[in-house]
Design an enzyme around this catalytic site. Structure first.
Site: not given
Ligand code: ARG
Length: 486
Positions: A51, A138, A183-184, A305, A311, A313, A318, A350
């Site tokens: 590990s 441990n 709303t919605h 883009s 574009k 973005n 995102e 682990q």
């Protein structure tokens, strides 16, 4: 303190080589438990078992735990003062080596605990072997991991506060900027942008308090539980607990080495906070879409883009939205690893570290990128205002007025307002643009006074109930918020 810049820690030389699965590593039996073993592990055994490539991130905590344990062993006269001094000196040297990137981690030495112990033996000789008296990996790993999560919580709390400050600053600048509240995702009632942003500051405050809660509960020391049953040496667990900043030693040695609910709790807070960030990220993508045009991000926080020149973005938003999924997955990974484990330790445990490291890194990055975007965004108040005028959003105010001034039952008022919306829709105008004659044709009692309540500004300013969107209230809320931020 947790610091994302240290994600990769100091430069390292390691690690697992990909070797044919059947071949042995050629290594001799492990020097740290070799008594019973004649030969070394198969290469694939070493590969699955090691590990060190991720748990080296625990090195500071491991060294801190070892120092506290060593001092206690000396104080309790379990080891000599000379051996104790040699161990502490060796640990300091090791820390320096790891910090400076000269420590060579070995996959053959499995994990951070054994790497450090083996190096200690190289540096100081046989005295190194006394450090592990009355201790086991441990209780050691359980201690290290609690310390790491505690540091991570402190670092993430700082990152949350930075984002809250960014939200408050933007909210303050837009206490009077009106946009549709949805709303919605349907225009519902006008709100102020400051009010909208403060909603996220509130969510983040609860995340902060969840982290604080988690920190309080995890802050007990497993050290001295040894392998699982405690030890016959006269150790002082209260001393080591205090030295490491824990409130107390954990009361049950079997629980001390088995418990990982602190990590699960940490991951659930990360997941919840990640979901909050994701919702804000989703709103940023909507606000930034040309169909809305409510905000813009500068070149510093947007991407272009390769094919469509027009574009711009919101990639960071995102990615933050998607990364919530990672954190939810991290939580699921740990819970599933734990759910079938009989007490006490099993190597399954682990697998507890990578999801925790991943979630801590992911949340830190998301919080920081979000704070950057909030600070960076420019708000198009004109576009917000125009959208607010489009959705007949003062229909509720109109209905309320009919109740208050004409004494109509709310259901009847709702119907009248609905009819007036239909008239406005047919005429292609806002409610406030209807003539009094239009209004009276639907409800004869309506007077000119109605125009006082159906403009967007009046609608917003009238929502003065505690926690409401009226600019006066939002100003108070911002001031109160600043008070409670540390
Ligand atoms: N690398 C191990 C882990 O993270 C340390 C504990 C090993 N304990 C043991 N009994 N093999 O879980």
């Amino acid at each position: 303190m947790y610091d994302a810049a240290r994600r990769q820690d100091a430069p390292i030389a390691i690690m697992t080589k990909k070797t044919p699965t059947s071949a042995a590593t050629g290594a001799a039996a492990n020097a740290l438990w070799g008594g019973r073993f004649a030969a070394g592990p198969a290469a694939v055994m070493q590969e699955i078992n090691a590990s060190i490539d991720f748990d080296r991130r625990l090195y500071r905590q491991d060294l801190a735990g070892s120092r506290a344990h060593c001092r206690m062993l000396v104080a309790q006269k379990i080891i000599s003062a000379e051996d104790g001094a040699a161990i502490l000196r060796g640990l300091d040297e090791i820390e320096h080596q790891i910090d400076s990137g000269t420590f060579v981690f070995a996959a053959a030495l499995e994990d951070i605990h054994l790497n450090i112990e083996a190096r200690l033996k190289e540096r100081i000789g046989d005295a190194a072997g006394r450090l592990h008296t009355a201790r086991s990996r441990n209780d050691q790993v359980a201690t290290d991991f609690r310390l790491w999560v505690r540091d991570a919580i402190d670092g993430l709390t700082t990152s949350i506060i930075a984002l809250q400050r960014a939200l408050l600053a933007k909210a303050e600048a837009h206490v009077d900027t009106v946009l549709p509240g949805y709303t919605h995702l349907q225009a519902a009632q006008p709100v102020t942008f400051g009010h909208h942003l403060l909603a996220y500051a509130e969510m983040l405050d609860r995340d902060r308090s969840r982290f604080a809660d988690c920190r309080k509960r995890l802050n007990e020391s497993p050290l001295g539980a040894a392998a699982l049953a405690g030890t016959s040496f006269p150790i002082d667990r209260h001393q080591t607990a205090a030295a490491l900043g824990f409130e107390r030693p954990m009361a049950n040695s079997m629980d001390a080495v088995s418990a990982r609910d602190f990590a699960a709790e940490f991951l659930s807070v990360c997941a919840i906070s990640g979901v909050h960030l994701s919702r804000l990220a989703e709103e940023i993508t909507i606000w930034m879409s040309p169909a809305f045009g409510f905000i813009a991000l500068s070149d510093a926080f947007s991407t272009g883009s390769s094919i469509m020149p027009q574009k711009r973005n919101p990639d960071a938003a995102e990615l933050i939205r998607a990364k919530a999924g990672r954190m939810i997955g991290d939580l699921a990974t740990l819970l599933i690893a734990l759910k079938g484990l009989a007490l006490t330790y099993a190597k399954d445990m682990q697998e507890d570290k990578e999801p925790v490291f991943d979630a801590a890194d992911t949340l830190h990055l998301g919080l920081t990128a979000m704070a950057g975007m909030i600070g960076d965004m420019t708000v198009n108040a004109t576009a917000m205002r125009a959208a607010a005028e489009r959705g007949f959003m003062t229909a509720t105010d109109l209905a309320d007025w009919l109740v208050r001034r004409l004494g109509l039952p709310f259901r009847r008022a709702h119907e009248v307002a609905g009819r007036l919306v239909r008239v406005a829709e047919t005429k292609g105008c806002d409610l406030a643009a209807l003539s009094l004659a239009d209004m009276q044709a639907v409800e004869s009692g309506i007077t000119r006074e109605v125009y006082d309540v159906i403009t967007i500004e009046r609608a917003v300013a009238s929502r003065t109930s505690y926690g409401g969107t009226a600019p006066a209230r939002v100003r108070e809320a911002i001031a109160a918020f600043k008070e409670r931020l540390p």
